[in-house]
Scaffold this motif. Sequence first.
Motif, PDB file in Angstrom:
ATOM      1  N   LEU A   1       0.832  -1.206   0.000  1.00  9.76           N
ATOM      2  CA  LEU A   1       0.000   0.000   0.000  1.00  9.76           C
ATOM      3  C   LEU A   1       0.866   1.255   0.000  1.00  9.76           C
ATOM      4  O   LEU A   1       0.566   2.231  -0.699  1.00  9.76           O
ATOM      5  CB  LEU A   1      -0.921  -0.002   1.228  1.00  9.76           C
ATOM      6  CG  LEU A   1      -2.053  -1.034   1.225  1.00  9.76           C
ATOM      7  CD1 LEU A   1      -2.698  -1.119   2.602  1.00  9.76           C
ATOM      8  CD2 LEU A   1      -3.101  -0.690   0.174  1.00  9.76           C
TER       9      LEU A   1
ATOM     10  N   ASP B   1       2.125   2.473  -3.273  1.00 15.01           N
ATOM     11  CA  ASP B   1       1.121   3.185  -4.074  1.00 15.01           C
ATOM     12  C   ASP B   1       0.645   4.470  -3.400  1.00 15.01           C
ATOM     13  O   ASP B   1      -0.321   5.098  -3.845  1.00 15.01           O
ATOM     14  CB  ASP B   1      -0.086   2.275  -4.332  1.00 15.01           C
ATOM     15  CG  ASP B   1       0.258   1.127  -5.267  1.00 15.01           C
ATOM     16  OD1 ASP B   1       1.151   1.321  -6.109  1.00 15.01           O
ATOM     17  OD2 ASP B   1      -0.351   0.057  -5.151  1.00 15.01           O
TER      18      ASP B   1
ATOM     19  N   HIS C   1      -0.567   4.796  -0.216  1.00 15.39           N
ATOM     20  CA  HIS C   1      -1.740   4.631   0.642  1.00 15.39           C
ATOM     21  C   HIS C   1      -1.342   4.025   1.987  1.00 15.39           C
ATOM     22  O   HIS C   1      -0.279   3.430   2.117  1.00 15.39           O
ATOM     23  CB  HIS C   1      -2.783   3.739  -0.038  1.00 15.39           C
ATOM     24  CG  HIS C   1      -3.273   4.274  -1.340  1.00 15.39           C
ATOM     25  ND1 HIS C   1      -4.003   5.441  -1.444  1.00 15.39           N
ATOM     26  CD2 HIS C   1      -3.130   3.811  -2.611  1.00 15.39           C
ATOM     27  CE1 HIS C   1      -4.285   5.667  -2.712  1.00 15.39           C
ATOM     28  NE2 HIS C   1      -3.765   4.704  -3.440  1.00 15.39           N
TER      29      HIS C   1
ATOM     30  N   LEU D   1      -2.700   1.701   5.588  1.00 17.92           N
ATOM     31  CA  LEU D   1      -3.608   0.618   5.967  1.00 17.92           C
ATOM     32  C   LEU D   1      -4.949   1.184   6.435  1.00 17.92           C
ATOM     33  O   LEU D   1      -6.003   0.604   6.157  1.00 17.92           O
ATOM     34  CB  LEU D   1      -2.976  -0.237   7.065  1.00 17.92           C
ATOM     35  CG  LEU D   1      -3.753  -1.492   7.483  1.00 17.92           C
ATOM     36  CD1 LEU D   1      -3.941  -2.430   6.294  1.00 17.92           C
ATOM     37  CD2 LEU D   1      -3.043  -2.214   8.625  1.00 17.92           C
TER      38      LEU D   1
ATOM     39  N   TYR E   1      -6.999   1.905   3.474  1.00 18.12           N
ATOM     40  CA  TYR E   1      -7.466   0.654   2.870  1.00 18.12           C
ATOM     41  C   TYR E   1      -8.657   0.093   3.647  1.00 18.12           C
ATOM     42  O   TYR E   1      -9.635  -0.372   3.057  1.00 18.12           O
ATOM     43  CB  TYR E   1      -6.319  -0.356   2.845  1.00 18.12           C
ATOM     44  CG  TYR E   1      -6.651  -1.636   2.111  1.00 18.12           C
ATOM     45  CD1 TYR E   1      -6.745  -1.659   0.724  1.00 18.12           C
ATOM     46  CD2 TYR E   1      -6.879  -2.823   2.806  1.00 18.12           C
ATOM     47  CE1 TYR E   1      -7.046  -2.827   0.042  1.00 18.12           C
ATOM     48  CE2 TYR E   1      -7.186  -3.996   2.136  1.00 18.12           C
ATOM     49  CZ  TYR E   1      -7.266  -3.988   0.753  1.00 18.12           C
ATOM     50  OH  TYR E   1      -7.580  -5.140   0.084  1.00 18.12           O
TER      51      TYR E   1
END
Length: 323
Positions: free
Chosen positions: A123, A126, A128, A130, A133
């Motif tokens: 993540l 990219d 991002h 957790l 997400y």
Amino acid sequence: MVKNSIYLLLLIFLLSFPRQAKGELLDRIVAVVNNEVITLSDLNELYFPYTERIRESGYPPDKEQAILFDARQEMLNQLVEQKLADQEISAKQIHVRDEEVANSLEQIKIDNSFTEEELVQMLARDGHTLAEYKKRLREQILRARLVSMEVKSKIVITEHEIQDYYKKHQEKYEGRVLYHIRSILLKTRFSDGKDQTEAALENGKSIAKKIRGGLPFEDAAMEFSEAPSAANGGDLGWFALDELTPVLKDVVQGLEPGEISSVLNTTAGIQIVKLDKKEKTPGKSFEEAKEEIHQELFQSTVDMRYKEWLKDLRETAYIKTML
């Protein structure tokens, strides 16, 4: 009164942004859905990763622009539909418990053989976290629950419908011929304003000559192919004829196992195809096919009813797009 409140919301939203330095891109509203907005940054979060993939594909400039324009419109449409769904979730007071999100996350890690640390690292690559997400996962579960409540729970597939489908698709259950295919793909590009298709075609002919001269197709694919399947020796997997494009369908039908095609100029690029194997699958009786048919009919009905449900939502909503 409703319109006035919407325009007031727009004004407040625009004025709430701090003044930015000259040259910086101001975020702006690209759609209003009832009393909520979708911003350019919301759209770009979906759009930018897609643009990178398209620009790496080597399309001619005019085709690339057309693809990106259509994609941007479609992604905005998706965001509008998500916003409508989220508003319905709120109105119907649908909730997801924290442990349900945790259980779903755990299942995703098991299914993909990820540790939590590996997922966090992936993540992070990219851009991002957790926490982000988990938020997206919660949204997906909520939307799935809404669809289940509003669409799936109202669908019944009868025994008669299943039998009728089986009778009308006998050829599907008599056993199908499957083809194991490998492919070498050379992408056609524009370079210095010139179409490089002819150069790719000549390169393809040179590769085909090497294969016919004894170079294993798998080795040639790993060395020359520009498709993701190159790492697996060009292995595309097993296909029935009706799952192939018209061009590949005609080519594969004319090959015997072990043979390669001529050099093909397809919409994907310049291709050389090898038929590895050909097998016929055993047929299925009605009882053997019954559950599979039920699932297929159920899913196609869900897709149709979901579109109808979204259409009804749109017709009763205030939606304005400003791309």
